[in-house]
Design an enzyme around this catalytic site. Structure first.
Site, PDB file in Angstrom:
ATOM      1  N   GLU A   1      24.392 -10.034  41.602  1.00 44.90           N
ATOM      2  CA  GLU A   1      25.551 -10.543  42.328  1.00 44.90           C
ATOM      3  C   GLU A   1      26.549  -9.460  42.714  1.00 44.90           C
ATOM      4  OE1 GLU A   1      24.100 -12.232  39.900  1.00 44.90           O
ATOM      5  OE2 GLU A   1      23.711 -14.220  40.746  1.00 44.90           O
TER       6      GLU A   1
ATOM      7  N   HIS B   1      27.932 -23.514  34.602  1.00 45.22           N
ATOM      8  CA  HIS B   1      27.535 -23.881  35.972  1.00 45.22           C
ATOM      9  C   HIS B   1      28.409 -24.992  36.547  1.00 45.22           C
ATOM     10  CE1 HIS B   1      23.853 -21.761  34.806  1.00 45.22           C
ATOM     11  NE2 HIS B   1      23.487 -21.745  36.062  1.00 45.22           N
TER      12      HIS B   1
HETATM   13  C1  LIG Z   1      24.065 -14.529  37.168  1.00 46.05           C
HETATM   14  C2  LIG Z   1      23.152 -15.585  37.635  1.00 46.05           C
HETATM   15  N1  LIG Z   1      22.658 -15.521  38.877  1.00 46.05           N
HETATM   16  C3  LIG Z   1      21.841 -16.482  39.337  1.00 46.05           C
HETATM   17  C4  LIG Z   1      21.495 -17.535  38.545  1.00 46.05           C
HETATM   18  C5  LIG Z   1      20.619 -18.656  39.077  1.00 46.05           C
HETATM   19  N2  LIG Z   1      19.292 -18.518  38.511  1.00 46.05           N
HETATM   20  C6  LIG Z   1      18.930 -19.209  37.408  1.00 46.05           C
HETATM   21  S1  LIG Z   1      17.400 -18.835  36.912  1.00 46.05           S
HETATM   22  C7  LIG Z   1      17.182 -17.763  38.169  1.00 46.05           C
HETATM   23  C8  LIG Z   1      15.889 -17.042  38.303  1.00 46.05           C
HETATM   24  C9  LIG Z   1      15.561 -16.248  37.097  1.00 46.05           C
HETATM   25  O1  LIG Z   1      14.351 -15.607  37.267  1.00 46.05           O
HETATM   26  P1  LIG Z   1      13.612 -14.928  36.057  1.00 46.05           P
HETATM   27  O2  LIG Z   1      14.550 -13.987  35.381  1.00 46.05           O
HETATM   28  O3  LIG Z   1      12.348 -14.368  36.551  1.00 46.05           O
HETATM   29  O4  LIG Z   1      13.351 -16.101  35.015  1.00 46.05           O
HETATM   30  P2  LIG Z   1      12.409 -17.386  35.210  1.00 46.05           P
HETATM   31  O5  LIG Z   1      13.223 -18.416  35.875  1.00 46.05           O
HETATM   32  O6  LIG Z   1      11.252 -16.969  36.000  1.00 46.05           O
HETATM   33  O7  LIG Z   1      12.055 -17.775  33.825  1.00 46.05           O
HETATM   34  C10 LIG Z   1      18.307 -17.701  38.973  1.00 46.05           C
HETATM   35  C11 LIG Z   1      18.441 -16.865  40.164  1.00 46.05           C
HETATM   36  C12 LIG Z   1      22.043 -17.585  37.257  1.00 46.05           C
HETATM   37  N3  LIG Z   1      21.791 -18.610  36.440  1.00 46.05           N
HETATM   38  N4  LIG Z   1      22.835 -16.592  36.822  1.00 46.05           N
END
Ligand SMILES: Cc1ncc(C[n+]2csc(CCOP(=O)(O)OP(=O)(O)O)c2C)c(N)n1
Ligand SMILES: Cc1ncc(C[n+]2csc(CCOP(=O)(O)OP(=O)(O)O)c2C)c(N)n1
Ligand SMILES: [Mg+2]
Ligand SMILES: [Mg+2]
Lengths: 337, 328, 337, 328
Positions: C70, C139
């Site tokens: 971000e 959230h």
């Molecule tokens: C700081 C932040 N940015 C964005 C999000 C929204 N978000 C939640 S899970 C996710 C993807 C995470 O990907 P990964 O680290 O590969 O974990 P996975 O979901 O595949 O287990 C995002 C973008 C968040 N929760 N926190």
């Protein structure tokens, strides 16, 4: 008991807290100093010198230098606190909350609630805050008003060396996460400070002056200025209560309301900009809960809605002055219904 | 790798518990019984269990938004968790945290975490406490392939090396961060190498194979526990569901999901290995399956019957002691 | 003209702004979607679907997916804006300001001032804000009250689809950095929205209801609830002004003060917690500048000083309800001096 | 490497201008004429100039808290800068920014920056604009050896690779972040390798030698300008002053400062090279020295005589147009 600067009073509190409790440690950028260099490790004690001597007394496990990684610093404090330590992290300037706010606000401050009251995070984060050094837009903010918004955090703003020591010892002992803002303009200000350990409870305001006509509530660096303004007005027959809340979260609402009930007039003074700040917060409190006692508009004396300017003249015009506080008090007396 | 029978049974039970917990949670979300944002771990069970089987209560983990599996693997009470997902005041977090914030300090679970990469810095703090106290504990943080691009994750890795703390960074590459593939979001070609560039060893595992994860995690945890500073685990894995429940999964290749369930199922793989080695019989595993199904069933009934929170509880548990009054 | 949801109205504004001005582009996590995968790139349009179709219409240079970074997203928008582009960045949830606040507050928001008025940073950052989804502590925050504190930023909070479109088009056209908070509980709410482009100026409140007895100022998601409360009270002979400021920075002080001068009573409603929030900010404004008109205490209706809870029942008790607003109005009428 | 005489003269002039600007600023700070926090670049001049000599007005740089050198190298008006340091309303930023925020959009200077690693993400944005507009511009950000541990710096590097933008990351290793040595703060043994792990080439330079920096920066900038995505420059250098004016410098080894001034002075090195190659005469360089001294003298006189800001100016320049009224 002897005269100590706020810097020394805080330093003493840290020494004493660390001597008294093994679980207390200090972490931050250059809190020891000179690590990795050929110079003398521990010879710095933070850019403001507040942690001087801790490394030499308590060694590398209790006074820990870090890279420039504020999120990791706060996270490290939060994590260590969750497993039972009592870390005191230093974030050099309060403005740097910008690069570690999530760890403060969404992590440390919310663990207990999100985890159903089953965790404890007794971390303290110290910051040098506020203006007065021509340090411009990114090194002069108070930020405590913003942190006051967030449930789960306690917010402390000492206005003198005596309070700083007692409040910091309370902060370290406190079982909730505490943000401790040190107005950097006050580091060199001295007053009588006891040599032994003592604590000042949170949520208990100090009555710095007592009077009948106006209630003045001032935070941090503004307490001295408000006192000077009030003292100068005594000759004109105006007498004021001066309340220093000392902690903005929790806030000693009772003390403020009681005073306003008696005086019927309120001025709130802070060095931060006006919007959604502490001056509005306290003014709104009175407009609700002491409304019927009010004889005059509730006045806010604060910085304008601008970033902090660099030039000394501009900064002098930016931060509320003794004159501005004084003028506001006089205007208020004239305006009452 | 040969493990005592007890261990084998336990590992299978843990993986199966996670699987069925998740599949049942999925059903209850579809039913409208579970509110909020829920991210299912189905398909990645071997990662959580392969790591946590090396830990005891005093070691800590910190998890992610996709936290159920890690928490169960680390010993969280399954019924308490199901109650939490249902929002009951009897839930593990009294209904205040929900899926994204399941935690249990007594089990060394420093929480699932709704902020991507919120966990690693905190885990470094737990590891630092272990270093200071010299108590032999390790602190494990879980990250996804997307999470590793967040600044806090990098900071935590560097700080852990600088402070030489027993932090273990487990990266679960399930190839997607929400709808974006790792091949896009991680700019370099070799995430393991980028991670090792921070100055600690990273052990690679097949995330669909308990034994592979167990072995890699064992090396990493041993490295950290022995006082050599942080270590990493890098596991390739796949999630069987969408990012969140309701995800249309337009990022999937044709047949990808079928293929995953068919060829990357840690439960199937475990059974195959056991069948080949003869260490456990299929009957023993079937018995566990049945017990797990009963437990999950029980957890859902308990969750449905559990007390609901009351409005006064909203303002409880913010502080341990807040002497001042709040303004509202 | 046709009924459109807030989501669709925002999406339409983005399409139109991008078609009208080549320097406008969109950047964020999954704003296109499926990059790097074997699936169809551009088939997502953000987790809330707000940027749907932009990739297909405008291609990879104008609808740009990013890693989960971000600070880098906001920085990229700020930097592109400094050199003449008009980026619209999406930060999925307003809570994630925690991980990018420096880039918003200390960089984007302060460039112009720190650089002596010689730069221009026309970036827009969009956020999904607020509660209503059982999304718990990390959230569900509105965060706009905190951002309102910071000089140099403009803060927009639409309460309906019509305003959302006009305000977003203004935001994109605006030469100052703008934070655009979309109450996620309203994405599916629909109203009549013109098909063509139009703008709504910043700092001009909307009068949602007009009445004589009480001024109600409500933000974002609370505007509908306040309207419902007011409508229900009509039968009891209580009539209220309902003011939706639409932008909290700048704030239409004149509209609020004018109304309070007429009614003598003020209630401020927001879904954020109380401390240093917008309810206090507006209450304090009236306590100063409309003091002599006030007939009763100024009331704040807001969330308690707690993080947002997960459980639906708890969240329902947390976010101000129609009933709570209604009760407060009635109490206020009873309490007047 | 052989450069046209014009270029050589200019490079020397730029380095000398920075040196004398800084030494004079130092004196004026000691005099109490310049307020605030000032970080001097003396000793690192070859880095700024070696990079910026490849750039024109439409390329951008973004600097750090130690920004004077970068700004002068990129063409900032020296008199305007000195006025800014003195806090005059005639300063480059009208006295509102001061040392840590010197900027000039027209010269492509996106500002010094008081936040460590605040710049790299912004620079990626400028680079992204260049990519979108296909205008051949590059965007350079400067970072110190301490700055590279900040999360935003890592995020920026990865994002630049993902978006394949013409961003150039210049890392100036002067061995210290405030009072801490790089050997402590950067956990890994090889910062260049850690940086390359993000997926772009990093070119190494001797930061005390203009020609070395010029060559390395040339390669990096060419790589980026040609559309190959980001690149890096890694230069070892030394600062001749403390971190800030007044720094007791207890981190220095004995004789370190003398050694630096003696053996790592880019001006001396430049002269030696010219003397050896005969490309420029010492008289030509002496003439530049004299001109620079005159310019600096002039800048200080002008700054002392310049208009002071007035209180009304405090609230100007916050917005371009803020129709609503502020509360105070
Ligand atoms: C700081 C932040 N940015 C964005 C999000 C929204 N978000 C939640 S899970 C996710 C993807 C995470 O990907 P990964 O680290 O590969 O974990 P996975 O979901 O595949 O287990 C995002 C973008 C968040 N929760 N926190
Ligand atoms: C976010 C942030 N953290 C800390 C600081 C305080 N600070 C200013 S300069 C500096 C050291 C920077 O070191 P380096 O990046 O090596 O640059 P150098 O000073 O050596 O040029 C620090 C810690 C800051 N300005 N911003
Ligand atoms: Mg993933
Ligand atoms: Mg350095």
């Amino acid at each position: 008991m002897s005269e100590k600067t706020m810097r020394d009073a805080i330093n003493e509190a840290l020494h004493q807290a660390m001597a008294a409790d093994e679980s207390v440690f200090v972490i931050g950028e250059d809190v020891a100093g000179c690590n990795g260099s050929q110079g003398e490790v521990g010879s710095v004690g933070g850019v403001f010198g507040v942690t001087s001597g801790l490394y030499k007394t308590f060694g590398p496990d209790r006074c820990i230098d870090t890279p420039i990684s504020e999120s990791a610093i706060v996270g490290a404090a939060a994590g260590a606190a969750l497993v039972g330590m009592r870390p005191v992290a230093e974030i050099m300037f309060a403005d740097f909350i910008g690069v570690c706010m999530d760890q403060i606000v969404n992590q440390m401050g919310k663990f207990r609630y999100m985890f159903g009251g089953k965790s404890k995070c007794p971390a303290v984060i110290r910051f040098a805050s506020g203006g007065g050094f021509s340090a411009a837009g990114q090194h002069s903010q108070s930020m405590y008003q913003v942190m006051t918004s967030f449930p789960g955090l306690k917010v402390v703003i000492p206005s003198n060396a005596y309070d700083a020591k007692g409040l910091l010892l309370q902060a370290i002992r406190d079982d909730d996460p505490v943000l401790f803002f040190e107005p950097k303009a006050l580091y060199q200000e001295a007053c009588e400070v006891p040599d032994e350990m003592y604590t000042i409870p949170f949520g208990e305001a100090a009555f710095v002056r007592e009077g009948d006509d106006v209630t003045v509530v001032a935070f941090g660096q503004m307490v001295n200025r408000a006192a000077a303004a009030i003292d100068a007005l005594e000759a004109e027959g105006i007498s004021c209560d001066l309340i220093d809340p000392r902690t903005s979260s929790p806030l000693d609402e009772a003390a403020i309301l009681e005073s306003v009930e008696a005086t019927g007039r309120l001025i709130v003074v802070d060095e931060s900009p006006p919007r959604c700040g502490l001056t509005a917060d306290v003014a709104a409190l009175a407009a609700d809960k002491a409304f019927h006692a009010l004889k005059a508009p509730v006045k806010q004396v604060c910085a304008p809605h601008s970033p902090t300017p660099f030039s000394p003249e501009l900064e002098a015009a930016y931060i509320p002055s003794v004159e501005k506080i004084q003028t506001t008090i006089k205007e208020l007396m004239a305006q009452s219904r | 790798m040969s493990l005592p029978k007890e261990k084998l049974l336990r590992a299978y039970r843990q993986m199966k518990t996670i699987r069925e917990f998740e599949e049942r949670a999925h059903a209850e979300i579809m039913n409208g019984q579970i509110a909020g944002f829920t991210h299912l771990y189905t398909g990645q069970e071997a990662n959580a269990v392969g790591v946590c089987e090396h830990l005891d209560n005093d070691d800590t983990i910190i998890s992610t938004h996709r936290g159920h599996g890690h928490c169960i693997a680390k010993g969280a009470d399954v019924i308490g968790m199901m109650k939490e997902l249902f929002g009951s005041s009897e839930g593990l977090c009294k209904g205040k945290g929900g899926s994204m914030h399941v935690a249990d300090m007594e089990k060394g679970i420093l929480g699932a975490n709704g902020i991507v990469a919120g966990g690693p810095p905190i885990s470094v703090g737990a590891a630092l406490a272990a270093r200071i106290r010299k108590n032999g504990r390790v602190a494990v943080s879980f990250s996804g392939d997307g999470s590793v691009n967040q600044g806090t994750c990098f900071e935590a890795m560097n700080l852990a090396v600088v402070l030489k703390v027993p932090a273990v960074f487990v990266i679960e590459n399930n190839y997607y961060s929400e709808h974006t593939n790792i091949s896009y979001a991680v700019g370099c070609d070799d995430l393991k190498a980028r991670t090792e560039g921070f100055g600690f060893p990273v052990f690679v595992a097949d995330g669909a194979d308990f034994f592979s994860v167990y072995e890699a995690a064992g090396k990493a945890i041993e490295h950290a526990r022995a006082g050599n500073g942080p270590a990493g685990v890098f596991a390739e894995t796949g999630r069987f569901h969408g990012h969140f429940v309701g995800d249309p999964q337009t990022y999937r290749a044709e047949g990808e999901l079928d293929d995953l369930r068919e060829n990357s199922c840690c439960l199937k793989n475990f059974r195959t290995t056991m069948q080949a080695s003869g260490e456990l019989s299929m009957e023993e595993l079937d018995a566990i399956d049945a017990e797990v199904m009963t437990l999950i069933e029980e957890s859902v009934s308990a969750a449905k019957a559990a007390a609901r929170p009351t409005p006064e509880q909203v303002t409880e548990d913010v502080y341990i002691n807040y002497s001042g009054q709040a303004s509202a």
